[in-house]
Every structure is written in C-alpha cells, then in structure tokens.
Scaffold this active site. Structure first.
Site, mmCIF file in Angstrom:
data_model
loop_
_atom_site.group_PDB
_atom_site.id
_atom_site.type_symbol
_atom_site.label_atom_id
_atom_site.label_comp_id
_atom_site.label_asym_id
_atom_site.label_seq_id
_atom_site.Cartn_x
_atom_site.Cartn_y
_atom_site.Cartn_z
ATOM 1 N N ILE A 1 0.837 -1.200 0.000
ATOM 2 C CA ILE A 1 0.000 0.000 0.000
ATOM 3 C C ILE A 1 0.870 1.247 0.000
ATOM 4 O O ILE A 1 1.835 1.339 0.773
ATOM 5 C CB ILE A 1 -0.922 -0.028 1.242
ATOM 6 C CG1 ILE A 1 -1.892 -1.210 1.115
ATOM 7 C CG2 ILE A 1 -1.691 1.286 1.398
ATOM 8 C CD1 ILE A 1 -2.724 -1.460 2.331
ATOM 9 N N ASN B 1 10.863 0.506 8.142
ATOM 10 C CA ASN B 1 11.138 1.946 8.050
ATOM 11 C C ASN B 1 12.231 2.312 7.043
ATOM 12 O O ASN B 1 12.167 3.373 6.435
ATOM 13 C CB ASN B 1 11.445 2.515 9.438
ATOM 14 C CG ASN B 1 12.599 1.834 10.101
ATOM 15 O OD1 ASN B 1 13.003 0.739 9.708
ATOM 16 N ND2 ASN B 1 13.140 2.474 11.118
ATOM 17 N N SER C 1 10.299 -6.669 5.522
ATOM 18 C CA SER C 1 9.022 -6.529 6.222
ATOM 19 C C SER C 1 7.896 -6.696 5.215
ATOM 20 O O SER C 1 7.982 -6.230 4.071
ATOM 21 C CB SER C 1 8.936 -5.148 6.855
ATOM 22 O OG SER C 1 7.595 -4.873 7.202
ATOM 23 N N GLU D 1 18.979 -5.796 16.156
ATOM 24 C CA GLU D 1 18.863 -4.331 16.085
ATOM 25 C C GLU D 1 17.417 -3.995 16.414
ATOM 26 O O GLU D 1 16.540 -4.092 15.564
ATOM 27 C CB GLU D 1 19.205 -3.847 14.676
ATOM 28 C CG GLU D 1 20.662 -3.974 14.299
ATOM 29 C CD GLU D 1 21.548 -3.036 15.100
ATOM 30 O OE1 GLU D 1 21.030 -2.124 15.760
ATOM 31 O OE2 GLU D 1 22.769 -3.234 15.079
ATOM 32 N N CYS E 1 14.383 3.921 14.872
ATOM 33 C CA CYS E 1 14.623 3.204 16.129
ATOM 34 C C CYS E 1 15.438 4.020 17.127
ATOM 35 O O CYS E 1 15.213 3.949 18.331
ATOM 36 C CB CYS E 1 15.352 1.914 15.822
ATOM 37 S SG CYS E 1 16.786 2.183 14.761
ATOM 38 N N GLU F 1 26.081 -3.215 13.657
ATOM 39 C CA GLU F 1 26.111 -3.091 12.210
ATOM 40 C C GLU F 1 27.104 -1.990 11.860
ATOM 41 O O GLU F 1 27.505 -1.191 12.710
ATOM 42 C CB GLU F 1 24.705 -2.769 11.674
ATOM 43 C CG GLU F 1 23.735 -3.905 12.003
ATOM 44 C CD GLU F 1 22.518 -3.997 11.125
ATOM 45 O OE1 GLU F 1 21.721 -3.052 11.128
ATOM 46 O OE2 GLU F 1 22.346 -5.032 10.455
HETATM 47 P P1 NAD Z 1 8.545 -6.017 13.822
HETATM 48 O O1 NAD Z 1 9.287 -6.523 14.992
HETATM 49 O O2 NAD Z 1 7.071 -6.069 13.840
HETATM 50 O O3 NAD Z 1 8.969 -6.825 12.503
HETATM 51 C C1 NAD Z 1 10.304 -6.865 12.082
HETATM 52 C C2 NAD Z 1 10.478 -8.036 11.130
HETATM 53 O O4 NAD Z 1 10.396 -9.259 11.853
HETATM 54 C C3 NAD Z 1 9.423 -8.127 10.017
HETATM 55 O O5 NAD Z 1 10.061 -8.510 8.821
HETATM 56 C C4 NAD Z 1 8.511 -9.226 10.519
HETATM 57 O O6 NAD Z 1 7.825 -9.915 9.490
HETATM 58 C C5 NAD Z 1 9.498 -10.143 11.202
HETATM 59 N N1 NAD Z 1 8.954 -11.035 12.215
HETATM 60 C C6 NAD Z 1 7.875 -10.841 13.017
HETATM 61 N N2 NAD Z 1 7.717 -11.895 13.842
HETATM 62 C C7 NAD Z 1 8.720 -12.759 13.578
HETATM 63 C C8 NAD Z 1 9.112 -14.015 14.107
HETATM 64 N N3 NAD Z 1 8.430 -14.603 15.097
HETATM 65 N N4 NAD Z 1 10.201 -14.623 13.599
HETATM 66 C C9 NAD Z 1 10.924 -14.038 12.620
HETATM 67 N N5 NAD Z 1 10.592 -12.856 12.067
HETATM 68 C C10 NAD Z 1 9.510 -12.223 12.539
HETATM 69 O O7 NAD Z 1 9.102 -4.560 13.576
HETATM 70 P P2 NAD Z 1 8.553 -3.449 12.589
HETATM 71 O O8 NAD Z 1 7.237 -3.009 13.116
HETATM 72 O O9 NAD Z 1 8.667 -3.930 11.188
HETATM 73 O O10 NAD Z 1 9.625 -2.289 12.780
HETATM 74 C C11 NAD Z 1 9.588 -1.389 13.822
HETATM 75 C C12 NAD Z 1 10.529 -1.804 14.929
HETATM 76 O O11 NAD Z 1 11.829 -2.009 14.411
HETATM 77 C C13 NAD Z 1 10.674 -0.739 16.000
HETATM 78 O O12 NAD Z 1 10.679 -1.334 17.269
HETATM 79 C C14 NAD Z 1 12.022 -0.128 15.701
HETATM 80 O O13 NAD Z 1 12.639 0.484 16.796
HETATM 81 C C15 NAD Z 1 12.787 -1.309 15.206
HETATM 82 N N6 NAD Z 1 13.919 -0.880 14.386
HETATM 83 C C16 NAD Z 1 15.190 -1.030 14.874
HETATM 84 C C17 NAD Z 1 16.289 -0.594 14.137
HETATM 85 C C18 NAD Z 1 17.700 -0.748 14.656
HETATM 86 O O14 NAD Z 1 18.619 -0.703 13.865
HETATM 87 N N7 NAD Z 1 17.922 -0.903 15.939
HETATM 88 C C19 NAD Z 1 16.080 0.003 12.894
HETATM 89 C C20 NAD Z 1 14.781 0.140 12.421
HETATM 90 C C21 NAD Z 1 13.710 -0.312 13.181
#
Ligand code: NAD
Length: 485
Positions: A28, A154, A179, A251, A285, A459
């Site tokens: 979307i 993101n 994602s 991360e 993040c 990283e």
């Molecule tokens: P999310 O945790 O919902 O999903 C992240 C990824 O994990 C997705 O690809 C999802 O499909 C996958 N996933 C979900 N459940 C899983 C499982 N049980 N096993 C394996 N994979 C699984 O996160 P989001 O909503 O996509 O992103 C936002 C979050 O990411 C925020 O908390 C943000 O802070 C964090 N983030 C961290 C960094 C960093 O570098 N530290 C960078 C960007 C985002």
C-alpha cells in the site's frame, strides 16, 4: 496493477520466482492508501528453494579472493548511485517517506555500505601468534555460511544493504526477508547485485509475514540471523536462534534520551530534537524521544520548537518540497494516535500537533508534549511515530539517572557547550550509539547498535565483520609431539 508490481514476489537463484499458493501481501502506498502491488508470502517450497540456492552459491563465493568479492560489492554501489532517483521513488512508494529524504538517506546509505565493505573485503586476514618453542598458531576468519536478514519497514533499502554488505564481504550468502509492509525495495538490490556480477543465489529475497521469518530462522541451512525489528519480535527470534545455537544480531527498538543543558546552542538542539523525532515521521529506532530540557530554557525551547514546526511541509511525498510524510501503515498511525490520547489522559501538556489529517492515506501532524513525567507511558514505551516528549530537569546527576531508567539502550545524546560535561554525561549513558551536540547520524564507518533490550551485535564499521564471520585457530607444531604413555 501499477508498474511497481515486480515480476515475481521472491528473487531466488538470480531470478524472480512466484508461488501463488502463499498468503497474499498487499503493498500500500501510505500517502494515498492505494494498493500498488500484490505479492505472495513464501511457501515451504520457496523457502527450501532459497536455502538451496544460497548454499550452492556460497561455497564458490567464499573461495574467491576478498578483492574479487569486494569488486562486485563496489560495482553494486556504483549502480545504486547511478539509479538513486528511481530507487528513491520506489522507496517513497514502499514507505511513504518524502522524496526529499529518500534521495539522500536510503539508497545512498545502502551504496555507502556496499562500497565500505567492498573495500574491506580484501583485508580480512587472521593473526600469527607465537606460542613458544618455535610453534605458532595462526587464525583465519571464516564465513558463517547462509545468513538470514530480517528487515523492519522503516528503511527497507538501507536495512537490506547494511546486512548484505558485511555478510557478502565475509564470504557468506544471504537470504533477506523484508518486512511485509515494505517488500519492494530489497528486490531491486537483488537485481543490482546480479548485474554487478554476484553469482546467482548469493543474495535472495523471500517475502512473508512473521511466520516466514520464523520458518527461515528454524531452517537447518541457516547459520545466522540478523533482525532489525521490535523488542518483542527480537525476544522471539533470539530465543528460537538460541535453541538452535545460531549466531544472532539484534537491532531492536529504543526510547532514547536527548539531554539539553542550559548552555546548549538552542537552535542546534532544536534541530536535533526535530531530526530525532520527526525525520521519517518519527519512525526511526534510535530517535531521541525523551527530550530532557533544563528548566531554565524549557519555555524558550518549546516556543522556538513550535515556531519551527510551523515550517513543516506536509503533503505529497513525491514533491521534493515536502519534508514530512505519512505514517507507513494504517496500523502504525493508530498506534501513534493512541499514544497521543494516552499522553493527554495521563496529564501531559500537548503543545502542538498530534491530530489525524483528514485525507486518504495515513497522516497525522507532528506532536510535542511538555510537562511529561518519567512514569507516563509516552515517556516509557517506544511509540515509533512523530510524538516527542519534553521532560524537565535541573541537576546533572538526576538527569543521568532518569535517562538510564529504561529497559532500552539504543542511543543517547547531550547538548552543552561545556565539553567536560558533555563527555562526563555521555560516558554514563547506557546506550550503544551516542551523540554530542548532534543526533541520529549513522555513518557506515561507525558501529551502530544497542545495549540492554535494544539488542546486541553491531552493524556498520569493522565491528560488523565480527558478526558475519568466525575465527578458526590452527596450532602448528614444528617439533615432536609427546604423550605420557
Ligand atoms: P517487527 O518486529 O514487527 O517486525 C520486524 C520483522 O520481523 C518483520 O520482517 C517481521 O515480518 C518479522 N517477524 C515478526 N515476527 C517474527 C518471528 N516470530 N520470527 C521471525 N521474524 C519475525 O518490527 P517493525 O514493526 O517492522 O519495525 C519497527 C521496529 O523495528 C521498531 O521497534 C524499531 O525500533 C525497530 N527498528 C530497529 C532498528 C535498529 O537498527 N535498531 C532500525 C529500524 C527499526
């Protein structure tokens, strides 16, 4: 369907692959809510195909010299730079982030990572360790095998490149699961790596929801999992990987402190607070979402901040004048608006913004809360949206204690003209990525990552090499070997 529809959902063995038996993924455009592509989540057959392709490519890739591997990565970096505009437009469609941002922050930082690790690939050597009697040990740095990257929504291009570049430089192959919210960009990286000369199967993209990530994590052919995502997902993936004794990089999320002392350069501190809360509509993040402002400058800070937020250009993300776009998904918009309601209910003062914008897509105005106290949900929980909490403080010792009073430890920043104080304070902040008089810069040359619940592993920089390789030591005996009997 639009011309953004890829030829297939997955990219495996150097080509697009489809299996319509997998659950549908609607892509979307966040600025309008329109469906721009339809993909399918991986079936077990697709997962098996990806692991087999990656394993087959990895052995030959690891046998190449580091310089040869690096050349492919650097060529990919050049191709990305040459196509920056097209890739940025795609990133904007995938995420909703304004083109003004994506033109400089996404494909560009991905290219930096490929160039940097491409340059390092030829210098990944071991050590020679004399151990007495003429004997010695030498070490070699070995690839892990097939690494799995799992991305958040993101920064889909940057995350794919930040994981692929060090992994491939070390001689690994990679399967990347984007994602489900932003599945398009990583496919372009896969195309470009092939064009740059990477062997088919070296970098594969497999689409799917969380269960696809879990199935890949469980697969015996996967040696390492690097996740960028939320803390709850991180706990699940780390636990699953630990049971299988696999390497992990986590991360994860944050609730980082940004501390502004009374002697700070106010305009710079406000710039940092804006960048650290509203860039990418707050979906970063490492954002400094707890802004501790010294009571002596609090009102000046708030009034100038509000004035500057009046210059936010909220509108069509493809118009380069726009500097504040929509949230990436309807769900994330509801989460952010829910936190605005929670802040009001808990008695914080809404200084500006925080309202839904009545137009198609997932829009809200950037929100600033003042009079926030440490116990409020908006000060404790990661929101991942454009909601800034401003907290007061007077004493240095007190603000350090409060800044560290969180389960997270991703980032932290301090603004002051007193350099001794800056180093003293930042030295006591429990976070992986810290800033003095700036915020949220992530050059590829510097390690990036968190402590505490924000994760482990790093990283970027030479540090990432340690997380995509393992050391083998070889004891070499030049004399005779004896035994007791
Ligand atoms: P999310 O945790 O919902 O999903 C992240 C990824 O994990 C997705 O690809 C999802 O499909 C996958 N996933 C979900 N459940 C899983 C499982 N049980 N096993 C394996 N994979 C699984 O996160 P989001 O909503 O996509 O992103 C936002 C979050 O990411 C925020 O908390 C943000 O802070 C964090 N983030 C961290 C960094 C960093 O570098 N530290 C960078 C960007 C985002």
């Amino acid at each position: 369907m639009t011309d953004l529809q890829p030829q297939g959902s997955h990219f495996i063995g150097g080509r697009y692959v489809e299996d319509r038996a997998g659950a549908e993924i609607e892509v979307i455009y966040p600025a309008t809510g329109a469906v721009i592509a339809r993909l399918h989540a991986a079936t077990p057959a697709i997962i098996g195909q990806a692991v087999a392709a990656a394993a087959a490519a990895q052995a030959d890739w690891a046998a190449m010299t580091g310089t040869e591997r690096g050349r492919v990565l650097r060529r990919a970096a050049d191709l990305i730079r040459a196509r920056n505009r097209d890739l940025s437009v795609l990133e904007t469609h995938d995420t909703g982030k304004p083109l003004q941002e994506t033109l400089v922050a996404d494909a560009a930082s991905g290219a930096d990572a490929l160039e940097y690790f491409g340059g390092l690939a030829g210098s990944l050597t071991g050590e020679h360790i004399p151990v007495g009697g003429g004997d010695f040990v030498y070490t070699t740095r070995e690839p892990l095998g097939v690494c799995l990257g799992i991305g958040a929504w993101n920064y889909p291009t940057q995350i794919a490149c930040w994981k692929a570049a060090p992994a491939l430089a070390c001689g690994n192959a990679m399967i990347f699961k984007p994602s489900e919210t932003t599945p398009l960009c990583a496919l372009k990286l896969a195309e470009i790596l092939i064009e740059a000369g990477a062997p088919a199967g070296l970098f594969n993209v497999v689409q799917g929801y969380g269960e696809t990530g879990a199935a890949l994590t469980a697969h015996p052919g996967i040696a390492k999992v690097s996740l960028t995502g939320s803390v709850p997902t991180g706990r699940k993936v780390a636990a699953q990987a630990a049971g299988l004794m696999k390497h992990v990089t986590m991360e994860l999320g944050g609730k980082s402190p940004l501390i502004v002392f009374e002697d700070a350069d106010l305009e710079s501190a406000i710039s940092a607070a804006i960048n650290g809360n509203f860039y990418s509509s707050g979906q970063i993040c490492s954002n400094g979402t707890r802004v501790f402002v010294h009571r002596a400058i609090r009102e000046a800070f708030l009034s100038r901040l509000t004035e500057r937020l009046g210059h936010a250009v909220i509108g069509d993300p493809l118009d380069e004048a726009t500097n504040f776009g929509p949230m990436t998904s309807a769900a994330q918009l509801e989460i952010a608006l829910g936190y605005v309601a929670a802040g009001l209910a808990e008695g914080a003062r809404l200084v500006t913004g925080g309202t839904r914008i009545d137009r198609p897509g997932f829009w809200m105005t950037p929100a600033v809360f003042a009079d926030v106290t440490d116990d409020m949900r908006i000060a404790r929980e990661e929101i991942f949206g454009p909601v800034m909490s401003v907290l007061d403080f007077e004493e240095e010792e007190d603000v350090i204690t409060r800044a560290n009073d969180t389960e997270f430890g991703l980032a932290g920043g301090v603004f002051t003209r007193d350099l001794a104080r800056a180093h003293r304070v930042i030295g006591r902040i429990r976070a992986g990525s810290c800033y003095i008089n700036t915020y949220n810069l992530t050059p590829v040359e510097a390690p990036f990552g968190g402590v505490k619940a924000s994760g482990f592993g790093r990283e970027n920089s030479r540090e990432a090499i340690n997380h995509y390789s393992e050391v083998k030591s070889v004891y070499v005996c030049l004399g005779k070997t004896e035994a007791a009997f």
